[in-house]
Design an enzyme around this catalytic site. Structure first.
Site: not given
Length: 254
Positions: A170, A57, A55, A113, A132, A59-60
């Site tokens: 995570h 975001h 996805h 998410h 996530d 942090d990905h």
């Protein structure tokens, strides 16, 4: 057989490198940052051929452009997030197949998410890289989707073979487990699993991978049909999606 390298980065993220020793191809799943990936590639003499994003975001996808620039890899990510994925080369949709050497992964669309979230299921290898959507004893927050969407997404994952190994993005397991015990305090398998997890985390060891079988026994977001859980949250006899939504709301406030 594929080789999986787990890279802990930032506060609690995991990047995964999937290496096929036969073809020499390597995929990086959700590279939040580039430097640790480049270090491991250099140490092992691996060649990065693709990035798999679940996805959009930051942090990905934060390492996408640097990795693409320095390795020439391609970026594969959800087509519906094409304007939010840095460096996207190939947009994928539900049931698409990507290949790493002779290994293949099916793309499963799992909104909840985020609206465009996908996971990658290496069917012949029993591996699931789920970003996530699914965590060890947890699931992702509903930032863009609805509880009903997330519930349907998780039903797809519950139906995968029990031995499927789960690689989530995570390290949330201890907190997830503590919450799980509040809604199923008498779940003996959950109690035993938390003992093991607490020992792992005391040694700073990852709690991934998990398996679908373990999650069916201990993850409250997989257990909306548990009467004990329903009774604990005063939702006995309610529709499964309603039970799931109630558990998600409790977790949000935990």
């Amino acid at each position: 057989m594929l080789t999986i390298q787990t890279l802990p980065v930032l506060n609690d993220n995991y990047i995964y490198l999937i290496h096929d020793p036969v073809s020499g191809e390597t995929a990086a799943v959700d590279p939040a940052v580039a430097h640790p990936v480049l270090e491991v590639l250099n140490q092992k003499g691996w060649r990065l051929t693709m990035i798999l994003n679940t996805h959009h975001h930051g942090d990905h996808v934060g390492g996408n452009l640097e990795l693409k620039q320095k390795t020439g890899c391609i970026v594969i990510a959800p087509l519906s997030d094409q304007h939010r994925i840095p460096g996207l080369d190939r947009g994928v949709v539900d049931s698409d197949v990507i290949t790493l050497g002779k290994h293949s992964a099916r793309v499963i669309w799992t909104p909840g998410h985020t609206n465009g979230h996908v996971v990658y299921h290496f069917t012949g290898d029993n591996l699931l890289f789920c970003g996530d959507t699914l965590f060890v004893m947890g699931c992702g927050r509903l930032f863009e989707g609805t509880a009903e969407q997330m519930w349907h997404s998780l039903q797809k994952l519950k139906a995968l073979p029990a031995s499927t190994q789960i690689y989530c993005a995570h390290e949330y397991t201890q907190t997830n487990g503590r919450f799980a015990l509040t809604v199923e305090p008498d779940n003996r398998q959950l109690q035993q699993r938390m003992d093991v997890i607490n020992q792992q985390r005391a040694k700073h060891l990852p709690t991934v991978p998990s398996t679908i079988e373990q999650e069916l026994a201990t993850n409250p977001f997989f257990r909306e049909d548990s009467l004990a859980l329903q009774e604990a949250i005063q939702m006995a006899g309610k529709k499964p999606v309603e039970v799931f939504a109630a558990v998600r709301q409790l977790k949000d406030n935990f």
